[in-house]
Design a protein around this motif. Structure first.
Motif, PDB file in Angstrom:
ATOM      1  N   GLU A  17       0.807  -1.218   0.000  1.00  0.00           N
ATOM      2  CA  GLU A  17       0.000   0.000   0.000  1.00  0.00           C
ATOM      3  C   GLU A  17       0.845   1.276   0.000  1.00  0.00           C
ATOM      4  O   GLU A  17       0.472   2.278  -0.541  1.00  0.00           O
ATOM      5  CB  GLU A  17      -0.942  -0.016   1.201  1.00  0.00           C
ATOM      6  N   HIS A  18       2.003   1.260   0.638  1.00  0.00           N
ATOM      7  CA  HIS A  18       2.863   2.441   0.719  1.00  0.00           C
ATOM      8  C   HIS A  18       2.133   3.642   1.312  1.00  0.00           C
ATOM      9  O   HIS A  18       1.985   4.679   0.679  1.00  0.00           O
ATOM     10  CB  HIS A  18       3.469   2.776  -0.654  1.00  0.00           C
ATOM     11  N   LYS A  19       1.743   3.454   2.551  1.00  0.00           N
ATOM     12  CA  LYS A  19       1.029   4.494   3.302  1.00  0.00           C
ATOM     13  C   LYS A  19       1.719   5.845   3.240  1.00  0.00           C
ATOM     14  O   LYS A  19       1.057   6.876   3.177  1.00  0.00           O
ATOM     15  CB  LYS A  19       0.984   4.060   4.777  1.00  0.00           C
ATOM     16  N   PHE A  20       3.052   5.823   3.332  1.00  0.00           N
ATOM     17  CA  PHE A  20       3.785   7.093   3.291  1.00  0.00           C
ATOM     18  C   PHE A  20       4.012   7.552   1.851  1.00  0.00           C
ATOM     19  O   PHE A  20       3.640   8.663   1.482  1.00  0.00           O
ATOM     20  CB  PHE A  20       5.129   6.956   4.017  1.00  0.00           C
ATOM     21  N   TRP A  21       4.582   6.689   1.054  1.00  0.00           N
ATOM     22  CA  TRP A  21       4.995   7.138  -0.282  1.00  0.00           C
ATOM     23  C   TRP A  21       3.814   7.522  -1.157  1.00  0.00           C
ATOM     24  O   TRP A  21       3.948   8.328  -2.063  1.00  0.00           O
ATOM     25  CB  TRP A  21       5.903   6.096  -0.952  1.00  0.00           C
ATOM     26  N   LYS A  22       2.626   6.993  -0.835  1.00  0.00           N
ATOM     27  CA  LYS A  22       1.482   7.381  -1.668  1.00  0.00           C
ATOM     28  C   LYS A  22       1.053   8.830  -1.416  1.00  0.00           C
ATOM     29  O   LYS A  22       0.293   9.399  -2.192  1.00  0.00           O
ATOM     30  CB  LYS A  22       0.313   6.398  -1.508  1.00  0.00           C
ATOM     31  N   TYR A 150      22.238   7.801   3.411  1.00  0.00           N
ATOM     32  CA  TYR A 150      22.549   7.394   4.790  1.00  0.00           C
ATOM     33  C   TYR A 150      21.343   7.464   5.729  1.00  0.00           C
ATOM     34  O   TYR A 150      21.461   7.819   6.898  1.00  0.00           O
ATOM     35  CB  TYR A 150      23.745   8.207   5.350  1.00  0.00           C
ATOM     36  N   LEU A 151      20.180   7.114   5.211  1.00  0.00           N
ATOM     37  CA  LEU A 151      18.993   6.979   6.057  1.00  0.00           C
ATOM     38  C   LEU A 151      19.189   5.753   6.940  1.00  0.00           C
ATOM     39  O   LEU A 151      19.431   4.647   6.443  1.00  0.00           O
ATOM     40  CB  LEU A 151      17.747   6.789   5.182  1.00  0.00           C
ATOM     41  N   CYS A 152      19.126   5.966   8.248  1.00  0.00           N
ATOM     42  CA  CYS A 152      19.378   4.841   9.154  1.00  0.00           C
ATOM     43  C   CYS A 152      18.613   5.039  10.460  1.00  0.00           C
ATOM     44  O   CYS A 152      18.623   6.120  11.046  1.00  0.00           O
ATOM     45  CB  CYS A 152      20.886   4.761   9.442  1.00  0.00           C
ATOM     46  N   ARG A 158      13.119  -0.034  14.822  1.00  0.00           N
ATOM     47  CA  ARG A 158      12.584  -0.250  13.480  1.00  0.00           C
ATOM     48  C   ARG A 158      11.060  -0.424  13.491  1.00  0.00           C
ATOM     49  O   ARG A 158      10.482  -0.801  14.513  1.00  0.00           O
ATOM     50  CB  ARG A 158      13.219  -1.504  12.862  1.00  0.00           C
ATOM     51  N   SER A 159      10.482  -0.206  12.320  1.00  0.00           N
ATOM     52  CA  SER A 159       9.038  -0.399  12.076  1.00  0.00           C
ATOM     53  C   SER A 159       8.148   0.484  12.937  1.00  0.00           C
ATOM     54  O   SER A 159       7.016   0.131  13.233  1.00  0.00           O
ATOM     55  CB  SER A 159       8.638  -1.872  12.280  1.00  0.00           C
ATOM     56  N   LYS A 160       8.682   1.629  13.375  1.00  0.00           N
ATOM     57  CA  LYS A 160       7.876   2.551  14.181  1.00  0.00           C
ATOM     58  C   LYS A 160       7.567   3.821  13.392  1.00  0.00           C
ATOM     59  O   LYS A 160       7.237   4.854  13.974  1.00  0.00           O
ATOM     60  CB  LYS A 160       8.625   2.909  15.474  1.00  0.00           C
ATOM     61  N   LEU A 162       9.552   5.858  11.940  1.00  0.00           N
ATOM     62  CA  LEU A 162      10.483   6.976  12.107  1.00  0.00           C
ATOM     63  C   LEU A 162      11.057   7.424  10.764  1.00  0.00           C
ATOM     64  O   LEU A 162      11.325   8.615  10.554  1.00  0.00           O
ATOM     65  CB  LEU A 162      11.650   6.563  13.025  1.00  0.00           C
ATOM     66  N   ALA A 163      11.229   6.447   9.843  1.00  0.00           N
ATOM     67  CA  ALA A 163      11.836   6.786   8.545  1.00  0.00           C
ATOM     68  C   ALA A 163      11.036   7.868   7.811  1.00  0.00           C
ATOM     69  O   ALA A 163      11.627   8.845   7.332  1.00  0.00           O
ATOM     70  CB  ALA A 163      11.998   5.529   7.694  1.00  0.00           C
ATOM     71  N   PRO A 164       9.700   7.763   7.730  1.00  0.00           N
ATOM     72  CA  PRO A 164       8.959   8.833   7.051  1.00  0.00           C
ATOM     73  C   PRO A 164       9.175  10.213   7.687  1.00  0.00           C
ATOM     74  O   PRO A 164       9.230  11.213   6.987  1.00  0.00           O
ATOM     75  CB  PRO A 164       7.497   8.382   7.188  1.00  0.00           C
TER      76      PRO A 164
HETATM   77  C1  LIG Z   1      15.697   2.115   6.134  1.00  0.00           C
HETATM   78  C2  LIG Z   1      15.200   2.240   7.548  1.00  0.00           C
HETATM   79  C3  LIG Z   1      15.622   3.586   8.124  1.00  0.00           C
HETATM   80  C4  LIG Z   1      13.679   2.177   7.533  1.00  0.00           C
HETATM   81  O1  LIG Z   1      13.188   2.220   8.828  1.00  0.00           O
HETATM   82  P1  LIG Z   1      12.091   1.184   9.331  1.00  0.00           P
HETATM   83  O2  LIG Z   1      12.001   1.315  10.800  1.00  0.00           O
HETATM   84  O3  LIG Z   1      12.432  -0.141   8.767  1.00  0.00           O
HETATM   85  O4  LIG Z   1      10.733   1.692   8.621  1.00  0.00           O
HETATM   86  P2  LIG Z   1       9.633   2.691   9.195  1.00  0.00           P
HETATM   87  O5  LIG Z   1       8.588   1.945   9.913  1.00  0.00           O
HETATM   88  O6  LIG Z   1      10.262   3.785   9.980  1.00  0.00           O
HETATM   89  O7  LIG Z   1       9.046   3.335   7.847  1.00  0.00           O
HETATM   90  C5  LIG Z   1       8.547   2.570   6.808  1.00  0.00           C
HETATM   91  C6  LIG Z   1       8.339   3.463   5.617  1.00  0.00           C
HETATM   92  O8  LIG Z   1       9.615   3.947   5.170  1.00  0.00           O
HETATM   93  C7  LIG Z   1       9.822   3.564   3.824  1.00  0.00           C
HETATM   94  N1  LIG Z   1      11.228   3.197   3.611  1.00  0.00           N
HETATM   95  C8  LIG Z   1      11.908   2.195   4.184  1.00  0.00           C
HETATM   96  N2  LIG Z   1      13.164   2.150   3.704  1.00  0.00           N
HETATM   97  C9  LIG Z   1      13.260   3.154   2.818  1.00  0.00           C
HETATM   98  C10 LIG Z   1      14.307   3.599   1.994  1.00  0.00           C
HETATM   99  N3  LIG Z   1      15.501   3.013   1.982  1.00  0.00           N
HETATM  100  N4  LIG Z   1      14.088   4.661   1.207  1.00  0.00           N
HETATM  101  C11 LIG Z   1      12.880   5.271   1.207  1.00  0.00           C
HETATM  102  N5  LIG Z   1      11.836   4.880   1.962  1.00  0.00           N
HETATM  103  C12 LIG Z   1      12.039   3.827   2.760  1.00  0.00           C
HETATM  104  C13 LIG Z   1       8.947   2.353   3.645  1.00  0.00           C
HETATM  105  O9  LIG Z   1       8.682   2.142   2.262  1.00  0.00           O
HETATM  106  C14 LIG Z   1       7.734   2.699   4.454  1.00  0.00           C
HETATM  107  O10 LIG Z   1       6.890   3.594   3.753  1.00  0.00           O
HETATM  108  P3  LIG Z   1       5.590   3.013   2.934  1.00  0.00           P
HETATM  109  O11 LIG Z   1       4.653   2.487   3.972  1.00  0.00           O
HETATM  110  O12 LIG Z   1       5.055   4.197   2.194  1.00  0.00           O
HETATM  111  O13 LIG Z   1       6.095   1.947   2.039  1.00  0.00           O
HETATM  112  C15 LIG Z   1      15.750   1.101   8.468  1.00  0.00           C
HETATM  113  O14 LIG Z   1      15.184  -0.132   8.064  1.00  0.00           O
HETATM  114  C16 LIG Z   1      17.251   0.986   8.426  1.00  0.00           C
HETATM  115  O15 LIG Z   1      17.951   1.767   9.078  1.00  0.00           O
HETATM  116  N6  LIG Z   1      17.767   0.002   7.648  1.00  0.00           N
HETATM  117  C17 LIG Z   1      19.186  -0.199   7.480  1.00  0.00           C
HETATM  118  C18 LIG Z   1      19.784   0.890   6.658  1.00  0.00           C
HETATM  119  C19 LIG Z   1      19.107   1.053   5.305  1.00  0.00           C
HETATM  120  O16 LIG Z   1      18.694   0.110   4.659  1.00  0.00           O
HETATM  121  N7  LIG Z   1      19.020   2.328   4.869  1.00  0.00           N
HETATM  122  C20 LIG Z   1      18.435   2.676   3.600  1.00  0.00           C
HETATM  123  C21 LIG Z   1      19.486   2.606   2.562  1.00  0.00           C
HETATM  124  S1  LIG Z   1      18.794   2.945   0.978  1.00  0.00           S
END
Ligand SMILES: CC(C)(COP(=O)(O)OP(=O)(O)OC[C@H]1O[C@@H](n2cnc3c(N)ncnc32)[C@H](O)[C@@H]1OP(=O)(O)O)[C@@H](O)C(=O)NCCC(=O)NCCS
Length: 440
Positions: A17-22, A150-152, A158-160, A162-164
């Motif tokens: 579904e891509h809740k965020f990216w949509k 360098y998104l990390c 994870r899965s909370k 935070l990435a969005p």
């Molecule tokens: C990437 C990372 C920060 C994502 O965090 P997470 O806790 O797994 O995911 P969250 O619950 O915070 O967020 C999920 C959302 O972020 C998006 N997302 C996850 N990884 C992403 C990425 N690399 N680029 C862009 N969006 C990403 C997901 O698609 C999802 O959005 P959606 O529902 O629209 O699909 C984490 O998994 C991580 O640090 N991984 C190791 C490092 C890594 O892979 N970094 C990215 C390198 S490209």
């Protein structure tokens, strides 16, 4: 061969579904008939939210000063322990501090695009995202762009979602400088790649790669045989091949710009400052006659007669931690970076000469890559990685790169355009790709 980068989308084939990216200005479904241009209506920095996005309770924003040793140490630790791993958790990227400094302080960088998240109580750094400013050209449009990397997020968080928040915050800070587009890459598939490239690996240290399970010993072969197969000469062979120096910057700039103008998407490297930063500032320093802290290796070919620079090649060092191996803990990996050759530009060429020029380029790129592999093996690298981007397909097979199981997807934020060939399907036909941007 196994792959070093993360990759493979666990959800491939499923509709997500891509809740965020949509909700974001990105192409939602790929189509070849896309009108070029921004996706959002035009805005000004005054339209942008002026205060940072809210973080979950207990966390706070913290700009990471990458020039401060203590803060760089924290960033290095976060990434070394939590950044990208392969699917089987055998390898994890281990960017060096020198590398991160080089990658994050490119000309025109904004210190406040190096965005950390800390635990309020303890100050521990648990999240990061960065942007730098690069000028990009896509087809005939050129703009200043963010390059986000360098998104990390710490493994325990994870899965909370935070990435969005991190992605929205870096976007906000980029938008405040009147920049409205960004480029980023990922192993995962989200809406919607404009290009996908495949990873290839060139074995430089067969005994170690077999030992750690990165590559397997083909049936009926032996380590000694692999060593012979992948051994490079002890010296380079292109006349005039030498390390790049400061005085080469203007010529290398002109050559690289001209070479990259052939690709539908490319970094423009519009100033000599860009060239100097990307190819020289990471060359490390000499200590007691030994080069230390080197992150980028750049070479040129100086024509012995005319003294002109006819070619340049480069690669960077990005080791990976080998997890849980009794003997080795680090894989020394080199990645092909930018290169350029005037072999494709013979004077007065007509379109009839195109095939001839292409085979001339192919020959030249093979010679240059061979010398680069020679340098890399002598410098102690275990493997050279290359994607199918640029004109890499012209030498990948001949130089004994083998296909990996990883892919890299390229994305643009707030820019629509028709997809660009990432070279995945043209490796065997030795056709170049359309991608002239290499991300770190
Ligand atoms: C990437 C990372 C920060 C994502 O965090 P997470 O806790 O797994 O995911 P969250 O619950 O915070 O967020 C999920 C959302 O972020 C998006 N997302 C996850 N990884 C992403 C990425 N690399 N680029 C862009 N969006 C990403 C997901 O698609 C999802 O959005 P959606 O529902 O629209 O699909 C984490 O998994 C991580 O640090 N991984 C190791 C490092 C890594 O892979 N970094 C990215 C390198 S490209």
């Amino acid at each position: 061969m196994k792959l070093l980068e993360n990759f493979g989308d666990p959800n491939a084939g499923q509709v997500k579904e891509h809740k965020f990216w949509k909700t974001q200005p990105v192409i939602q479904d790929g189509s070849t008939e896309i009108k070029e241009g921004p996706i959002d209506p035009p805005k000004t920095p005054a339209d942008v939210r002026q205060e940072p996005y809210a973080l979950p309770a207990g966390f706070e924003w913290s700009t990471v000063d990458v020039k401060n040793e203590g803060q760089m140490n924290e960033l290095h630790t976060l990434l070394s322990e939590n950044y990208v791993e392969d699917d089987e958790a055998m390898f994890r990227f281990r960017y060096s501090k020198e590398f991160l400094l080089w990658a994050l302080t490119a000309p025109g960088y904004h210190a406040d695009w190096h965005i950390g998240v800390r635990v309020q109580k303890t100050g521990k750094l648990v999240g990061f995202i960065s942007g730098i400013k690069v000028e990009l050209r896509a087809y005939s449009h050129t703009w200043d762009s963010g390059e986000v990397n360098y998104l990390c997020v710490h493994k325990k968080l994870r899965s909370k979602r935070l990435a969005p928040v991190l992605i929205k915050e870096v976007t906000r800070r980029i938008n405040l400088t009147n920049i409205w587009q960004a480029i980023y890459t990922a192993g995962i598939v989200i809406p919607t790649p404009f290009s996908t490239c495949r990873y290839y690996h060139r074995n430089l240290n067969p005994a170690k790669l077999v030992d750690i399970g990165f590559s397997s010993l083909p049936r009926g072969s032996s380590i000694a045989r692999l060593v012979r197969n992948y051994a490079m000469p002890t010296t380079t062979s292109v006349p005039g091949f030498r390390e790049m120096r400061k005085e080469d910057v203007p010529q290398v700039g002109n050559l690289l710009r001209r070479y990259l103008s052939r690709f539908p998407i490319a970094q423009t490297f519009s100033t000599d400052e860009d060239i100097e930063h990307w190819f020289l500032s990471g060359q490390g320093r000499d200590v007691d006659g030994k080069r230390v802290e080197q992150v980028v290796w750049a070479y040129v070919v100086e024509d012995p007669t005319t003294k002109e620079i006819t070619d340049m090649v480069s690669f960077y060092s990005l080791p990976s931690t080998i997890m849980q191996h009794p003997k080795y803990d680090l894989l020394n990996v080199a990645y092909m970076f930018y290169y350029a050759s005037d072999a494709i530009f013979s004077a007065g060429a007509s379109s009839d000469d195109e095939t001839k020029l292409k085979s001339k380029l192919e020959r030249r790129l093979n010679e240059l890559t061979r010398d680069m592999l020679t340098v890399a093996q002598a410098a102690g690298f275990d493997v050279m990685n290359a994607l199918t981007l640029l004109d890499n397909n012209m030498f990948i097979s001949e130089q004994k790169f083998g296909p990996g199981d990883g892919y890299l997807n390229y994305y643009l934020y707030n820019w629509a355009m028709p997809p660009i060939d990432g070279g995945m399907d043209t490796t065997s036909s030795r056709e170049g790709s359309g991608v002239g941007v290499v991300m770190l």
